[in-house]
Design a protein around this motif. Sequence first.
Motif, PDB file in Angstrom:
ATOM      1  N   SER A   8      48.635  15.706  76.961  1.00 49.30           N
ATOM      2  CA  SER A   8      48.042  16.929  77.513  1.00 49.30           C
ATOM      3  C   SER A   8      49.045  18.064  77.595  1.00 49.30           C
ATOM      4  O   SER A   8      48.697  19.237  77.417  1.00 49.30           O
ATOM      5  CB  SER A   8      47.463  16.644  78.907  1.00 49.30           C
ATOM      6  OG  SER A   8      48.490  16.198  79.785  1.00 49.30           O
ATOM      7  N   ALA A   9      50.324  17.752  77.825  1.00 49.23           N
ATOM      8  CA  ALA A   9      51.345  18.795  77.927  1.00 49.23           C
ATOM      9  C   ALA A   9      51.484  19.536  76.596  1.00 49.23           C
ATOM     10  O   ALA A   9      51.604  20.764  76.561  1.00 49.23           O
ATOM     11  CB  ALA A   9      52.677  18.187  78.341  1.00 49.23           C
ATOM     12  N   LEU A  10      51.452  18.785  75.492  1.00 51.99           N
ATOM     13  CA  LEU A  10      51.555  19.414  74.176  1.00 51.99           C
ATOM     14  C   LEU A  10      50.274  20.173  73.845  1.00 51.99           C
ATOM     15  O   LEU A  10      50.324  21.269  73.284  1.00 51.99           O
ATOM     16  CB  LEU A  10      51.839  18.352  73.113  1.00 51.99           C
ATOM     17  CG  LEU A  10      52.044  18.863  71.681  1.00 51.99           C
ATOM     18  CD1 LEU A  10      53.195  19.856  71.620  1.00 51.99           C
ATOM     19  CD2 LEU A  10      52.302  17.696  70.732  1.00 51.99           C
ATOM     20  N   ARG A  11      49.119  19.603  74.223  1.00 56.39           N
ATOM     21  CA  ARG A  11      47.841  20.278  73.966  1.00 56.39           C
ATOM     22  C   ARG A  11      47.764  21.610  74.697  1.00 56.39           C
ATOM     23  O   ARG A  11      47.218  22.588  74.190  1.00 56.39           O
ATOM     24  CB  ARG A  11      46.668  19.378  74.363  1.00 56.39           C
ATOM     25  CG  ARG A  11      46.290  18.355  73.305  1.00 56.39           C
ATOM     26  CD  ARG A  11      44.926  17.749  73.585  1.00 56.39           C
ATOM     27  NE  ARG A  11      44.907  17.009  74.835  1.00 56.39           N
ATOM     28  CZ  ARG A  11      45.283  15.737  74.967  1.00 56.39           C
ATOM     29  NH1 ARG A  11      45.702  15.065  73.908  1.00 56.39           N
ATOM     30  NH2 ARG A  11      45.227  15.122  76.132  1.00 56.39           N
ATOM     31  N   ASN A  12      48.302  21.670  75.899  1.00 58.06           N
ATOM     32  CA  ASN A  12      48.291  22.914  76.662  1.00 58.06           C
ATOM     33  C   ASN A  12      49.134  23.996  75.997  1.00 58.06           C
ATOM     34  O   ASN A  12      48.874  25.181  76.152  1.00 58.06           O
ATOM     35  CB  ASN A  12      48.812  22.662  78.081  1.00 58.06           C
ATOM     36  CG  ASN A  12      47.838  21.851  78.923  1.00 58.06           C
ATOM     37  OD1 ASN A  12      46.645  21.812  78.609  1.00 58.06           O
ATOM     38  ND2 ASN A  12      48.341  21.176  79.948  1.00 58.06           N
ATOM     39  N   ARG A  13      50.159  23.575  75.260  1.00 56.58           N
ATOM     40  CA  ARG A  13      51.015  24.523  74.557  1.00 56.58           C
ATOM     41  C   ARG A  13      50.408  24.987  73.232  1.00 56.58           C
ATOM     42  O   ARG A  13      50.811  26.000  72.668  1.00 56.58           O
ATOM     43  CB  ARG A  13      52.377  23.894  74.281  1.00 56.58           C
ATOM     44  CG  ARG A  13      53.404  24.119  75.377  1.00 56.58           C
ATOM     45  CD  ARG A  13      53.669  25.586  75.565  1.00 56.58           C
ATOM     46  NE  ARG A  13      54.837  25.869  76.395  1.00 56.58           N
ATOM     47  CZ  ARG A  13      55.096  27.035  76.906  1.00 56.58           C
ATOM     48  NH1 ARG A  13      54.256  28.037  76.708  1.00 56.58           N
ATOM     49  NH2 ARG A  13      56.169  27.243  77.638  1.00 56.58           N
ATOM     50  N   ARG A  14      49.448  24.237  72.711  1.00 63.08           N
ATOM     51  CA  ARG A  14      48.892  24.509  71.378  1.00 63.08           C
ATOM     52  C   ARG A  14      48.271  25.912  71.280  1.00 63.08           C
ATOM     53  O   ARG A  14      48.271  26.510  70.216  1.00 63.08           O
ATOM     54  CB  ARG A  14      47.821  23.480  71.028  1.00 63.08           C
ATOM     55  CG  ARG A  14      48.387  22.106  70.748  1.00 63.08           C
ATOM     56  CD  ARG A  14      48.244  21.748  69.287  1.00 63.08           C
ATOM     57  NE  ARG A  14      48.716  20.403  69.026  1.00 63.08           N
ATOM     58  CZ  ARG A  14      49.854  20.112  68.428  1.00 63.08           C
ATOM     59  NH1 ARG A  14      50.650  21.095  68.034  1.00 63.08           N
ATOM     60  NH2 ARG A  14      50.223  18.873  68.212  1.00 63.08           N
ATOM     61  N   SER A  15      47.737  26.409  72.400  1.00 64.32           N
ATOM     62  CA  SER A  15      47.092  27.722  72.344  1.00 64.32           C
ATOM     63  C   SER A  15      48.095  28.825  72.030  1.00 64.32           C
ATOM     64  O   SER A  15      47.729  29.871  71.501  1.00 64.32           O
ATOM     65  CB  SER A  15      46.381  28.029  73.662  1.00 64.32           C
ATOM     66  OG  SER A  15      47.312  28.127  74.709  1.00 64.32           O
ATOM     67  N   GLU A  16      49.366  28.597  72.334  1.00 63.37           N
ATOM     68  CA  GLU A  16      50.384  29.632  72.127  1.00 63.37           C
ATOM     69  C   GLU A  16      51.010  29.572  70.735  1.00 63.37           C
ATOM     70  O   GLU A  16      51.726  30.483  70.338  1.00 63.37           O
ATOM     71  CB  GLU A  16      51.468  29.513  73.198  1.00 63.37           C
ATOM     72  CG  GLU A  16      50.935  29.795  74.592  1.00 63.37           C
ATOM     73  CD  GLU A  16      52.010  29.639  75.647  1.00 63.37           C
ATOM     74  OE1 GLU A  16      52.469  30.680  76.168  1.00 63.37           O
ATOM     75  OE2 GLU A  16      52.408  28.503  75.934  1.00 63.37           O
ATOM     76  N   LEU A  17      50.772  28.462  70.020  1.00 69.08           N
ATOM     77  CA  LEU A  17      51.292  28.311  68.660  1.00 69.08           C
ATOM     78  C   LEU A  17      50.129  28.016  67.728  1.00 69.08           C
ATOM     79  O   LEU A  17      49.448  27.002  67.887  1.00 69.08           O
ATOM     80  CB  LEU A  17      52.298  27.156  68.579  1.00 69.08           C
ATOM     81  CG  LEU A  17      53.560  27.257  69.421  1.00 69.08           C
ATOM     82  CD1 LEU A  17      53.439  26.314  70.614  1.00 69.08           C
ATOM     83  CD2 LEU A  17      54.776  26.857  68.599  1.00 69.08           C
ATOM     84  N   GLN A  18      49.890  28.887  66.782  1.00 71.83           N
ATOM     85  CA  GLN A  18      48.776  28.704  65.858  1.00 71.83           C
ATOM     86  C   GLN A  18      49.265  28.788  64.413  1.00 71.83           C
ATOM     87  O   GLN A  18      50.382  29.241  64.151  1.00 71.83           O
ATOM     88  CB  GLN A  18      47.705  29.770  66.110  1.00 71.83           C
ATOM     89  CG  GLN A  18      46.932  29.571  67.410  1.00 71.83           C
ATOM     90  CD  GLN A  18      46.068  28.327  67.386  1.00 71.83           C
ATOM     91  OE1 GLN A  18      45.164  28.193  66.572  1.00 71.83           O
ATOM     92  NE2 GLN A  18      46.352  27.393  68.287  1.00 71.83           N
ATOM     93  N   ILE A  19      48.411  28.354  63.496  1.00 70.05           N
ATOM     94  CA  ILE A  19      48.764  28.377  62.084  1.00 70.05           C
ATOM     95  C   ILE A  19      47.606  28.923  61.261  1.00 70.05           C
ATOM     96  O   ILE A  19      46.435  28.672  61.577  1.00 70.05           O
ATOM     97  CB  ILE A  19      49.159  26.951  61.591  1.00 70.05           C
ATOM     98  CG1 ILE A  19      49.654  26.988  60.135  1.00 70.05           C
ATOM     99  CG2 ILE A  19      48.008  25.969  61.749  1.00 70.05           C
ATOM    100  CD1 ILE A  19      50.331  25.702  59.665  1.00 70.05           C
ATOM    101  N   ILE A  20      47.934  29.713  60.245  1.00 68.05           N
ATOM    102  CA  ILE A  20      46.955  30.181  59.254  1.00 68.05           C
ATOM    103  C   ILE A  20      47.314  29.484  57.950  1.00 68.05           C
ATOM    104  O   ILE A  20      48.405  29.681  57.413  1.00 68.05           O
ATOM    105  CB  ILE A  20      47.016  31.712  59.072  1.00 68.05           C
ATOM    106  CG1 ILE A  20      46.763  32.428  60.399  1.00 68.05           C
ATOM    107  CG2 ILE A  20      45.990  32.163  58.032  1.00 68.05           C
ATOM    108  CD1 ILE A  20      47.106  33.919  60.355  1.00 68.05           C
ATOM    109  N   PHE A  21      46.408  28.664  57.467  1.00 71.08           N
ATOM    110  CA  PHE A  21      46.706  27.861  56.286  1.00 71.08           C
ATOM    111  C   PHE A  21      46.534  28.661  55.002  1.00 71.08           C
ATOM    112  O   PHE A  21      45.847  29.686  54.958  1.00 71.08           O
ATOM    113  CB  PHE A  21      45.805  26.626  56.245  1.00 71.08           C
ATOM    114  CG  PHE A  21      46.082  25.639  57.348  1.00 71.08           C
ATOM    115  CD1 PHE A  21      47.136  24.755  57.261  1.00 71.08           C
ATOM    116  CD2 PHE A  21      45.286  25.614  58.494  1.00 71.08           C
ATOM    117  CE1 PHE A  21      47.396  23.851  58.282  1.00 71.08           C
ATOM    118  CE2 PHE A  21      45.534  24.714  59.511  1.00 71.08           C
ATOM    119  CZ  PHE A  21      46.597  23.829  59.406  1.00 71.08           C
TER     120      PHE A  21
END
Length: 668
Positions: free
Chosen positions: A428-441
């Motif tokens: 969950s700690a990593l999932r909570n951070r996912r919103s701040e790091l995104q990728i465009i493929f």
Amino acid sequence: MSDILLNVKKLETWLGDGERPVRAVDGVDLKIRKGETFALLGESGCGKSITALSLMRLLPPSGRIKGGQVLLGDTSLLDLPEYAMREERGGRMAMIFQEPMTSLNPVLTIGQQIGEAVKIREEADSSSLRQRIIELLDSVGIPDPERRASEYPHQLSGGMKQRVMIAMALAGRPELLIADEPTTALDVTIQAQVLSLLKALQKQTGMAILLITHDLGVVAEVADRVAVMYAGQIIELAGCEHFFRKPQHPYSQKLFKSLPDSKKRAQRLAVINGTVPALNQVFTACRFIDRCHRAFEACEQAPEWTQLESDEGVRCHLAGRADQWLREAPAEEPDHLAGQAEGMASLLEVKGLKVHFPIHKGVFKRTVGYVKAVDGVSLAISPGKTLALVGESGCGKTTVGKGILQLIKPTAGSVSFASDELTQLSGSALRNRRSELQIIFQDPVASMNPRMLVGDIIEEGMKAQKIVRNSEQRRSRVAELLEQVGLPSDAASRYPHEFSGGQRQRICIARALAVDPKLIICDEPTSALDVSVQAQILNLLKSLQSSRGLAYLFITHNISVVAYLADEVAVMYLGRIVERGAVDQLLASPRHPYTQALLSAVPVADPNLKRKVIRLEGDMPSPANPPAGCHFHPRCPVVMDQCRLACPELLEQSDGRHVSCFRVEKGL
């Protein structure tokens, strides 16, 4: 005796049998002389490839040639029965397709496939056939042709596969070679090799080349004459130098203004709004009228072809008045966040990142080695800044991006994001951070579920991150995001396949923005796009960075995009960064031999600019078995004995850049 090899008159090709067939090629005229390179330029969907397939009579089942004439010398190709056309196809005329991997049979060796092409044209016993195969492979510059002939397509690099396709095309000793986007999917170094090879082969054999492309740099490099195609018609024809000096059609003018470079960093790129019109209609007005910045009343009537000189012309009511360009409003300088970002702590800091994939063999799947895809990468990005990561395919750029996002678990190293060590987070700690790091493929089609509506695709991240819990608020947020990326709000109720390539990439950007990220990793987001669509995406990314303070890790091999968008550049080779520095500094005076070779191979949209390309021999070594010492030494044109024995450190220079090279350390 006429020097015209190919003469196409009023060619019409339709697709579909309904009441509104697609008029993919609608009255095309063109002439190609013996020994010349003729470039057919235009954006996707304008009919370039269908024109080539019509010449070869290789149309899909729904396609049919409705009218016109195609003369190869004195032979009327459209009047030939199929058995006679087979003698011409692969004989006097041959074609190289855009994607070599889908054109080669994966279960036959290279030698077998070239042999098939040879046997159709020549009677040969096994010994002379083998000799001819080796001769063809050698002629296209494939090293150790005897061994390569026994290998399969998957064992070859992209550049090697394209060379094999050229060898197969040359088997029939063609007078005309049609090359459909032969370098689009290749790195600049491999692209330079393929273009040089085509020019050398043309000089040796005297064949003519019809080059289909949307890359203005490639056109400037090799073309003698240029035809611009739009919506099924040729709209401009000119000699290469004249075309680049003074394009006549408004569409051509806009293409040049859409090209990114360092001189346009402080302004928005010119864009061609809209898309190529649907070709399932009968046009009464100019086909470019809805997108033209110079349209006026006369454009309500379709323009006729205007001959300007003996071999040049344009389809426009403003023919011959290219000097009267519309004065457009000066581009506004974006509100850069450079001042805000200076001196701020790094948002992302990567130290010694390694991603090694184990190689398993045997019944018990023992680990016998590692593919060292990323082998000690360090970099940092501040808020509101863009770091470009450049290098050839296979060097590990995308794996770096996935390692940062923890989509692939790093083998070693540190990834610090806003003071959090991502390699130590899980669940969950990593999932909570996912919103701040995104990728465009890179491929928007493959990265979206074709069965989901666009609105649901954009909402998905908000639901997963529980950012907007109310469905009505989510829909409002989706409409706002679509407007922000330049799409109508009703796009939310449509499916991905209903949009163009550029629009699909905008949807992917909207999806990334939906969770309010601070850092976006852009993995080749413009590599498959036309110049005009690329300009739209780059403007959008720059505008969003200015308004939101976004940081970008921009993975690409397009140096002109780097010059326009990036603040810093890191050059990567075989899992390691070999040079890193400010964009102006690095592009103006590269220090590492690999960076110098990479930049020298970039084609420039100026036929009068003769550049000296530094040729790199061979392909990048396998990351499963990297060479000892400096990884670049087997291909380095200035290698020293020391380079074969030890690997140089990435050291900071007096001007602030970092370089990994013994010659630079010694001041050579």
